[in-house]
Write an enzyme that holds these catalytic residues in place. Structure first.
Site, PDB file in Angstrom:
ATOM      1  N   CYS A 256       0.828  -1.200   0.000  1.00  0.00           N
ATOM      2  CA  CYS A 256       0.000   0.000   0.000  1.00  0.00           C
ATOM      3  C   CYS A 256       0.863   1.250   0.000  1.00  0.00           C
ATOM      4  CB  CYS A 256      -0.968   0.006   1.178  1.00  0.00           C
ATOM      5  SG  CYS A 256      -0.214   0.484   2.731  1.00  0.00           S
TER       6      CYS A 256
ATOM      7  N   CYS B 297      -4.724   6.081   3.337  1.00  0.00           N
ATOM      8  CA  CYS B 297      -3.520   5.253   3.290  1.00  0.00           C
ATOM      9  C   CYS B 297      -2.456   5.743   4.257  1.00  0.00           C
ATOM     10  CB  CYS B 297      -2.915   5.251   1.901  1.00  0.00           C
ATOM     11  SG  CYS B 297      -4.120   5.311   0.616  1.00  0.00           S
TER      12      CYS B 297
END
Ligand SMILES: Cc1ncc(COP(=O)(O)O)c(C=O)c1O
Ligand SMILES: Cc1ncc(COP(=O)(O)O)c(C=O)c1O
Lengths: 127, 398, 398, 127
Positions: free
Chosen positions: D35, D104
């Protein structure tokens, strides 16, 4: 008008033999306003030759130049010779025509032929 | 030689302020707005500002402005994009007979793909009737697309009434305002428009700079897919210089609109009067008052448009025509046909549009030249000779 | 502050000769090429010449050049246009995993519309295998679309071999040469390409000027319908200034290609060597030799790309990255994933591309800065600390 | 980086409390390289208060600034107070974060909480 040859432009600018012969021996018409071009050719005939030829034209630059060119080409020719003139020859004499003008506007020879045929038909009727 | 441009809708020079504004974005601020580093900053800022200016021209929200590369693209995106997104809701689209080909040809294609298309007729002035629109709308109708004004005959549609009808039935409304924006007020809120196509080159901005305004909530499928520029509705690296040019042109157009359009319409009316006085057998196309201020369209009875155009060109007067010979498709103007103009008048139409170089002083020359050219061409026109012989039987529509 | 652009594929300043060539077409020769009068003449001539220059860059026929507004549009037109025209022949399309999103997203959409799409994998250098292509082609295959070179990792595909396979099976071949044209020879005749996408901004021409080259006989449906500009394949008033700019840029690119690419590759190799010498734990992405001369792509082990990019930006060094944080879609580069790069290396990738302002003298500064930045970010990286503790168990791919 | 606030830029440029406490009382990790963001927080606790806090971060500008901000916010707080710190508060303290960075990169509070929970679990196990 870059798509037109110098010769076309010259005939468009100074068209020869404009008019309608009032006592014509033969008359030929082609076209209509919907397609954008109309030509009316009138001729006088003497000794089987085209003595005089005039036209009226409603149409674009090419149509006017074509009419003028055809009138020049036809004058003085015998009827048989004049009947040999094709639209293609007319375009060639004019140094070519843009592709999209070959069909609609290049009908001068047809109009001339119609005038000759008109004359011939009348002659036949009289004889 | 004299050069009098009376064909400004075909193309107009850029306003020099627009060029000046664009130039730095070619070489100095050349960065990509999507870049995360400092070269992206100024282009990104400029793009935001350009979007705001375009939005302001139509009274809309900047987030609704999608930059495209032509009014044609905007129209394609609006109609194909909405049709694809709304297909499940219905497959009927209503438009008019006098739209630009970038609307009509899209509708033709959609027609082959299972959509049903109704093209509303127009009256002899070029107006679409709100009543006819009301009757045409069905439960299947997913879009109405009617232009703001016609680029050829100048007629301004009663958009407010037309949009009201569509809104009442809950149908989204697209308007191709390419010919109108910058010349008449187009306010998406006041009019209630959902989609509006705009082209910078119609208000002295650059060619290739255009936009589609999309009201919040209207869903479209993109035409050009790829990156997520323009909110994913139009992929491709942003053309910052041209967007900046369009923004500047939109700003100038908005700020100068009132004054400019009054002046232009006055000049256009002078030209019209002088032409009708000086040249016999002219016919006005389009509505006399409800028309774009820079637009004049007349048919010169008995003669053909390309020949007129060529003769005028030799005299340094530049115009266009709706005749078949001047069209790339070799058909006379579908707009002139739609208003019911007889073929010979459609063939003899002249479109005269004013722009920044248009001057009162040029009017007499234009009138004199058109008079001479019309006389010359009429002298060799079989239609004119026939008219002279047969008199008013085939009289022109005056 | 120093400003060292190492992100020239994101955007480059226009060559000043290109700007000079374009300017007159904004204001002086502003006419519309479709106009039948004299204002259309010079723009028409200029458009013809621009088309010839673009054709010459790819060794093709001018009549095959369709101007568009972006490489994305060219790709959309090529693929959607051919798919729509050839649908009756078959519904299978082959492409590769490393294409630009304007290819991949179009294929995704076509996939939803009943087409079957095969995306060929690439090896660790980024090459598509001609053998794999041969095996993928079926009787249903209507198009192969494989890029000429990859804009991120620079790898140049073995186009000649790939096209030969498709030709053998009679399948048309499209190549997105947006990143390659102007930098490596692309000759449609020599390679046998049927469709080629080009973008002017990749060879110092204007943004928003692009083209699709179409071999005679290949049939496409237009994406943008309306007028019959660009042979009816792309409606909209021609953007003459930008086409002129693209033509001039294509001419310069062709004439300078040999010298420029040799010099650029030499500089790029110097930069690469200096970086690998000066900064530990770098990894080269893409093939060492078969790559675009201006392209360098390295992963800086243990650190993330956006942080690198920001730190370098502070030092005036402008680069881009394939990390998820720098992508608009928040995904790390699909290209780096396709060559099998581990996620942490993909996140730490830096794309360095050279252009007109790139100089030998800047190399030491760039190396020194990257060294410092990498050290700093590694000092706070959990991956680096883990590596130091655990040693070569998780060693970088060198 | 125009999309980042001045405060984010300041923390990114001069991140506080970088490092890893070798004899930490609690350790918390979030994220992974896929990620794009990873954070490892280590804390020492004294008298139910966070005495020291350090972090290691692999990630974008926002992730680094968030880590730094969380470390500042946490230091000296009681464990209960520190557990009240939310990702949202951290973003607010930083003068906001770009929308696409909220999910994120804004995981600092989570990492801190994990470190505290790790400490608490160890304490529990010992008692
Ligand atoms: C190979 C390739 N194809 C397509 C594109 C899309 O170009 P544009 O954003 O100008 O449409 C790019 C852009 O860099 C590219 O490198
Ligand atoms: C009303 C209208 N729509 C669309 C267009 C198409 O514009 P373009 O050729 O720039 O795409 C025009 C062009 O003149 C127009 O007048």
């Amino acid at each position: 008008m870059p798509q037109y040859s110098d010769k076309v432009m010259e005939h468009f600018t100074n068209p020869r033999n404009i008019g309608e012969i009032s006592e014509a021996d033969g008359t030929g018409e082609v076209g209509n306003p919907v397609c954008g071009d109309m030509m009316k050719f009138t001729i006088t005939v003497k000794d089987n030759r085209i003595e005089d030829v005039k036209y009226l034209t409603f149409g674009c630059g090419a149509a006017i130049a074509v009419s003028s060119m055809v009138s020049e080409m036809a004058k003085g020719k015998t009827l048989e010779e004049a009947l040999q003139i094709t639209n293609k020859q007319v375009a060639e004499e004019l140094g070519g025509l843009p592709g999209n003008k070959m069909h609609c506007s290049n009908l001068g020879a047809d109009a001339l032929h119609k005038a000759i045929e008109d004359y011939m038909a009348k002659e036949k009727a009289q004889s | 030689m004299k050069k009098i441009n009376l064909d400004y809708t075909a193309a107009a020079p850029l306003d020099s302020r627009v060029v000046d504004k664009m130039i730095p974005y070619f070489s100095e601020h050349y960065g990509n707005p999507s870049s995360g580093h400092l070269l992206g900053e100024e282009p990104r800022r400029a793009l935001v500002q350009a979007r705001e200016e375009v939005a302001r021209l139509v009274g809309g929200d900047p987030s609704g402005v999608i930059f495209t590369a032509s009014a044609s693209e905007s129209n394609n995106l609006a109609i194909k994009g909405l049709a694809a997104a709304a297909r499940k809701k219905g497959t009927h689209i209503i438009s008019s007979a006098v739209e630009h080909f970038s609307v009509l040809n899209v509708l033709k294609t959609l027609g082959k793909e299972g959509f049903r298309v109704t093209l509303l007729p127009v009256d002899s002035d070029g107006f679409v009737s709100p009543e006819a629109l009301r009757e045409a709308i069905t439960d299947e109708t997913i879009l109405v697309s009617i232009q703001a004004a016609n680029p050829e005959i100048g007629t301004i549609q009663p958009l407010k009434e037309l949009v009201a009808v569509a809104r009442e039935k809950g149908v989204p409304f697209h308007s191709d305002a390419a010919a109108a924006a910058g010349w008449i007020p187009i306010d998406v809120e006041e009019l209630g428009l959902d989609l509006v196509s705009l082209a910078a080159d119609q208000f002295y901005g650059p060619k290739g700079a255009a936009a589609l305004y999309i009201r919040k909530g209207i869903r479209l499928r993109p035409l050009i897919e790829g990156g997520i520029q323009e909110r994913g509705l139009r992929a491709g690296t942003e053309n910052v210089p041209l967007a900046v040019g369009m923004g500047e042109a939109a700003k100038i157009a908005r700020e100068t609109m009132k004054e400019r359009t009054v002046e232009t319409a006055a000049l256009r009316d002078k030209l019209k009067e002088a032409l009708f006085e000086g040249v016999p057998y002219l016919h006005l196309n389009g509505h006399p008052e409800q028309r774009l201020p820079h637009n004049l369209n007349v048919s010169v009875q008995f003669v053909e448009g390309e020949a007129l155009l060529m003769r005028l060109n030799m005299a340094g007067i530049l115009v266009s025509s709706g005749s078949s010979c001047t069209s790339q498709a070799l058909k006379s103007s579908h707009v002139l046909n739609a208003i019911g103009l007889p073929p010979e008048l459609a063939q003899g139409s002249l479109l005269l549009t004013l722009g920044p170089g248009s001057k009162h002083e040029d009017i007499p020359y234009v009138v004199e030249q058109l008079k001479q050219v019309a006389e010359l061409l009429r002298s060799m026109s079989p239609l004119y000779h026939q008219y002279l012989k047969e008199g008013n039987r085939n009289a022109p529509v005056q």
